[in-house]
Motif scaffolding. Structure first.
Motif, PDB file in Angstrom:
ATOM      1  N   GLY A  62       6.351 -28.148  59.337  1.00 58.67           N
ATOM      2  CA  GLY A  62       6.554 -26.750  58.982  1.00 58.67           C
ATOM      3  C   GLY A  62       7.995 -26.362  58.770  1.00 58.67           C
ATOM      4  O   GLY A  62       8.318 -25.166  58.688  1.00 58.67           O
ATOM      5  N   GLY A  63       8.890 -27.351  58.654  1.00 62.56           N
ATOM      6  CA  GLY A  63      10.307 -27.058  58.478  1.00 62.56           C
ATOM      7  C   GLY A  63      10.692 -26.887  57.025  1.00 62.56           C
ATOM      8  O   GLY A  63       9.877 -27.033  56.110  1.00 62.56           O
ATOM      9  N   ILE A  64      11.966 -26.570  56.788  1.00 62.58           N
ATOM     10  CA  ILE A  64      12.496 -26.415  55.437  1.00 62.58           C
ATOM     11  C   ILE A  64      13.585 -27.462  55.195  1.00 62.58           C
ATOM     12  O   ILE A  64      14.021 -28.152  56.127  1.00 62.58           O
ATOM     13  N   TYR A  65      13.992 -27.583  53.938  1.00 63.29           N
ATOM     14  CA  TYR A  65      15.135 -28.414  53.568  1.00 63.29           C
ATOM     15  C   TYR A  65      16.259 -27.484  53.162  1.00 63.29           C
ATOM     16  O   TYR A  65      16.142 -26.724  52.188  1.00 63.29           O
ATOM     17  N   ALA A  66      17.359 -27.501  53.910  1.00 67.71           N
ATOM     18  CA  ALA A  66      18.510 -26.629  53.641  1.00 67.71           C
ATOM     19  C   ALA A  66      19.673 -27.505  53.199  1.00 67.71           C
ATOM     20  O   ALA A  66      20.012 -28.476  53.883  1.00 67.71           O
ATOM     21  N   THR A  67      20.290 -27.155  52.072  1.00 67.09           N
ATOM     22  CA  THR A  67      21.255 -28.083  51.494  1.00 67.09           C
ATOM     23  C   THR A  67      22.535 -27.436  50.976  1.00 67.09           C
ATOM     24  O   THR A  67      22.498 -26.410  50.296  1.00 67.09           O
ATOM     25  N   HIS A  68      23.653 -28.046  51.350  1.00 64.72           N
ATOM     26  CA  HIS A  68      24.898 -27.887  50.608  1.00 64.72           C
ATOM     27  C   HIS A  68      24.773 -28.881  49.468  1.00 64.72           C
ATOM     28  O   HIS A  68      24.898 -30.090  49.671  1.00 64.72           O
ATOM     29  N   MET A  69      24.492 -28.379  48.285  1.00 68.03           N
ATOM     30  CA  MET A  69      24.139 -29.249  47.161  1.00 68.03           C
ATOM     31  C   MET A  69      25.251 -30.250  46.837  1.00 68.03           C
ATOM     32  O   MET A  69      26.408 -30.061  47.210  1.00 68.03           O
ATOM     33  N   ARG A  70      24.856 -31.268  46.109  1.00 67.47           N
ATOM     34  CA  ARG A  70      25.779 -32.360  45.800  1.00 67.47           C
ATOM     35  C   ARG A  70      26.977 -31.898  44.977  1.00 67.47           C
ATOM     36  O   ARG A  70      28.050 -32.509  45.013  1.00 67.47           O
ATOM     37  N   ASN A  71      26.807 -30.808  44.263  1.00 67.81           N
ATOM     38  CA  ASN A  71      27.908 -30.296  43.459  1.00 67.81           C
ATOM     39  C   ASN A  71      27.698 -28.804  43.225  1.00 67.81           C
ATOM     40  O   ASN A  71      26.586 -28.380  42.917  1.00 67.81           O
ATOM     41  N   GLU A  72      28.758 -28.026  43.391  1.00 64.74           N
ATOM     42  CA  GLU A  72      28.699 -26.587  43.143  1.00 64.74           C
ATOM     43  C   GLU A  72      29.642 -26.188  42.010  1.00 64.74           C
ATOM     44  O   GLU A  72      29.932 -25.015  41.821  1.00 64.74           O
ATOM     45  N   GLY A  73      30.103 -27.206  41.273  1.00 63.35           N
ATOM     46  CA  GLY A  73      31.074 -26.968  40.210  1.00 63.35           C
ATOM     47  C   GLY A  73      30.622 -27.510  38.872  1.00 63.35           C
ATOM     48  O   GLY A  73      29.645 -27.057  38.286  1.00 63.35           O
ATOM     49  N   ASP A  74      31.319 -28.539  38.392  1.00 70.51           N
ATOM     50  CA  ASP A  74      31.083 -29.066  37.049  1.00 70.51           C
ATOM     51  C   ASP A  74      29.663 -29.598  36.856  1.00 70.51           C
ATOM     52  O   ASP A  74      29.139 -29.570  35.742  1.00 70.51           O
ATOM     53  N   HIS A  75      29.062 -30.115  37.932  1.00 71.39           N
ATOM     54  CA  HIS A  75      27.739 -30.743  37.824  1.00 71.39           C
ATOM     55  C   HIS A  75      26.694 -29.976  38.646  1.00 71.39           C
ATOM     56  O   HIS A  75      25.783 -30.588  39.207  1.00 71.39           O
ATOM     57  N   GLU A  76      26.819 -28.650  38.655  1.00 72.25           N
ATOM     58  CA  GLU A  76      25.886 -27.863  39.458  1.00 72.25           C
ATOM     59  C   GLU A  76      24.463 -27.955  38.920  1.00 72.25           C
ATOM     60  O   GLU A  76      23.499 -27.935  39.696  1.00 72.25           O
ATOM     61  N   ASN A  77      24.286 -28.062  37.621  1.00 68.83           N
ATOM     62  CA  ASN A  77      22.937 -28.172  37.069  1.00 68.83           C
ATOM     63  C   ASN A  77      22.226 -29.418  37.573  1.00 68.83           C
ATOM     64  O   ASN A  77      21.038 -29.384  37.923  1.00 68.83           O
ATOM     65  N   GLU A  78      22.946 -30.546  37.606  1.00 67.12           N
ATOM     66  CA  GLU A  78      22.351 -31.778  38.134  1.00 67.12           C
ATOM     67  C   GLU A  78      22.021 -31.635  39.621  1.00 67.12           C
ATOM     68  O   GLU A  78      20.992 -32.149  40.087  1.00 67.12           O
ATOM     69  N   ALA A  79      22.894 -30.942  40.356  1.00 63.24           N
ATOM     70  CA  ALA A  79      22.636 -30.722  41.789  1.00 63.24           C
ATOM     71  C   ALA A  79      21.396 -29.858  41.990  1.00 63.24           C
ATOM     72  O   ALA A  79      20.592 -30.101  42.903  1.00 63.24           O
TER      73      ALA A  79
END
Length: 657
Positions: free
Chosen positions: A220-237
């Protein structure tokens, strides 16, 4: 003369909040109402009886009475063991914090404990746990002003099993990581977290994260993430986060939603559109945010992940090598496509990096200076100045990165699925956590939204801002009976002046408590009164929906011994306001209390053995009743009392004529 029946049945509260503008957290506008609290719970919301009594009354005339604010990424797990007061959190209205971004309180081993030696020695902190459960028990024993729950970090799982090397886990190692995830979830973790911009999490493949997220989902948990990229590759993240949500069948929380790097400013609408599209497809994606244009992390995090392979010892050795330093300079100054988030380029170089904290007191003079200022001061190339400081402080230096655009921050804030997180540990104006500077978000994230963005700029309505800070967050992590002002909910309450509430912390002078927060109650006790800490430590460790023992102890707390039951008259009616007294074998009074609620229930919490004791029920107009008690102090004993009407003698009647 006997007290009248009406007076006997007048409601009695531990705390009564009167004349407030109650904003219940649902997103509805405020209503004029009173709030009654007994013990750690809200028992009444409405118009209080004029005959109601309370041990403490709070006049909330003209003030907003809201659920306590929930910090969706707080980082205070270790700080609360150093200083349990939670000053920077409580003074901005925070009562509950969810923490754990990649590296978490457990699982630990002796190598990971040794890795923290510089920090733990500096703050004289002993790590005496290895699991999530062990930490939560330590926090309960230590005392805390805040309620605190934690995720289990994908980084932590990787470090515990394969260390800090750049390689994939073997099948056996991945199974061990799965088992540790399962253990943490049953011990009360709220989900799996990741911080994929940082090594060694950066070295993880998506498939590894999906495997672990499936375990969290089962509980019943969630997945919380500092994504792999928040800049140039944010779409991929974003694509990676969406894939994990779909393949692991798990809700996803994006930590500190942002668009980072000057070259990407203005792209927030595109990011939001992609999240909305994912939500429309059925993926449960939400986010949280702090209301500032600067981020904060370690100074060493600006150096590409590949140089961190093997952990800090190997990393610091590399910084001594002139050839590697040249490679780092080339990487940071490159304008080409890169597989890491180049924060140095994103903040436009040395002027955009502000040193906030050092661990070594001998380096304190660097705090409050940009790398550009340090470069001039020390007559060094800016990147050399950065690398030298990381070396000198053994990669323990904190920094602020001015990487965002205000319009992007405002746009994200308007989204109904974006909650609030400080992304900072609690700090203080006195004591060990006051020795260094901080990001102003540590002190003012919630009050900045209420003051600047609600009152001054009208970006949000007040009720919408409160919803984001309370019920939205509680709903996201499945907090039990928190996040709303409702009967039977825990009495976590923040009372503030909507005309005065405002953050005071700045990047120049960050250690300034907010104004306009008048009262904060945590589990029914007043932690802040007229803007000042009371010193009360009534917070609790919180456990997630997968906690294995939740049917026994929902909060994961030690189950205290108690004497409980109810009192009725001979004809079966509940007798409100009956007084219960526990006396020891010598006849000395050791505990007392009253029946509460419509059913005239009572519960006397007593954690001491009591052999040969006596429990007495007494009420005006009725004969006392008593029971002998042999009690071990750990289990609950149940008693029902039936009180007979006390017949008055003719002499008594004559006396009252």
């Amino acid at each position: 003369m006997a007290v009248t029946a009406a007076a006997q049945q007048a409601p009695a509260y531990d705390v009564l909040i009167l004349h407030g503008r109650v904003m219940d957290g649902s997103g509805n506008p405020w209503v004029n109402a009173d709030v009654g609290i007994v013990g750690d719970r809200i028992v009444f919301v409405g118009k209080a009886s004029a005959k109601a009594t309370a041990k403490k009354t709070i006049d909330a005339t003209g003030l907003i009475v809201a659920p306590g604010f929930i910090d969706m990424l707080g980082q205070s797990e270790m700080a609360l063991l150093i200083d349990p007061r939670g000053e920077s959190k409580v003074t901005q209205g925070v009562t509950t914090e969810i923490t754990g971004e990649g590296e978490t309180v457990g699982p630990l081993n002796q190598t990971l404990i040794a890795d923290q030696k510089d920090f733990t020695d500096h703050f004289k902190l002993k790590i005496d746990w290895i699991s999530v459960d062990g930490y939560l028990k330590r926090l309960e024993k230590n005392g805390t002003a805040l309620n605190l729950g934690t995720y289990v970090g994908a980084t932590q799982l990787r470090e515990a099993i394969i260390g800090k090397s750049d390689r994939a886990p073997t099948d056996i190692e991945l199974e061990e990581m799965r088992q540790l995830t399962d253990d943490a979830m049953t011990e009360g973790a709220f989900g799996l977290s990741s911080a994929l911009i940082y090594p060694p999490a950066f070295f993880s493949k998506t498939e590894e994260l999906i495997t672990l997220a499936k375990v969290a989902s089962e509980h019943g948990g969630i997945y919380a993430t500092h994504m792999r990229n928040e800049g140039d590759h944010e779409n991929e993240a974003l694509d990676e986060a969406f894939r994990i949500a779909k393949e692991a069948n798990i809700p996803v929380e994006i930590f500190h939603l942002k668009v980072s790097g000057a070259q990407n400013w203005g792209k927030m609408q595109s990011v939001l559109d992609r999240i909305e599209k994912a939500r429309h497809s059925g993926l449960d994606i939400t986010a949280d945010q702090y209301p500032y244009v600067a981020s904060a992390t370690s100074l060493g995090a600006s150096i590409p992940p590949k140089y961190h392979d093997g952990g800090d010892v190997e990393f610091l050795k590399r910084l001594l090598d002139p050839e590697i330093r040249k490679q780092i300079r080339d990487d940071l100054n490159s304008q080409g496509t890169q597989d890491f988030e180049n924060m140095w380029r994103g903040v436009q170089g040395a002027k955009g990096v502000l040193v906030t904290s050092v661990l070594d007191p001998a380096l304190r003079e660097y705090e409050g200076k940009t790398i550009a200022q340090i470069s001039v001061w020390k007559q060094k190339d800016p990147i050399d100045a950065l690398l030298d400081l990381v070396l000198a402080d053994k990669n323990n230096t904190g920094a602020v990165y001015f990487s965002m655009l205000e319009d992007d921050v405002r746009l994200a804030m308007r989204q109904p699925w974006v909650s609030v997180g400080t992304d900072y540990n609690e700090v203080s104006t006195t004591g060990p956590l006051s020795e260094s500077r901080s990001h102003p978000r540590a002190w003012g994230s919630f009050t900045r939204i209420l003051g600047k963005y609600v009152r001054e700029e009208h970006l949000l309505s007040l009720q919408e801002a409160v919803r984001k800070m309370t019920s939205l967050a509680a709903q996201r992590v499945k907090l039990d009976h928190r996040g709303w002002l409702r009967p039977e909910y825990f009495a976590d309450i923040t009372i503030f002046d909507e005309q005065k509430v405002l953050d005071k912390a700045t990047f120049e002078v960050p250690s300034q408590p907010s104004v306009g927060i008048e009262y904060v109650l945590v589990n029914g006790k007043v932690a802040l009164e007229h803007g000042k800490l009371t010193g009360v430590l009534n917070g609790r460790p919180l456990r997630g929906p997968g906690y294995a023992a939740k049917d026994v102890s929902l909060q994961g707390l030690h189950v205290p011994g108690s004497l409980k039951g109810f009192v009725t008259s001979a004809d079966g009616y509940p007798l409100l306001r009956t007084h219960l007294t526990l006396k020891d074998a010598t006849g000395k009074e050791v505990l007392k209390g009253d029946t509460t609620g419509r059913e005239a229930k009572f519960e006397l919490v007593y954690e001491q053995p009591c052999n040969g004791c006596t429990l007495i029920a007494s009420r005006d107009g009725f004969k006392d009743s008593q029971r002998k008690v042999d009690y071990n102090g750990s289990n609950a004993l149940f008693f029902s009392f039936v009180l007979e009407v006390e017949k008055k003698s003719s002499k008594t009647v004559a006396k009252h004529k």
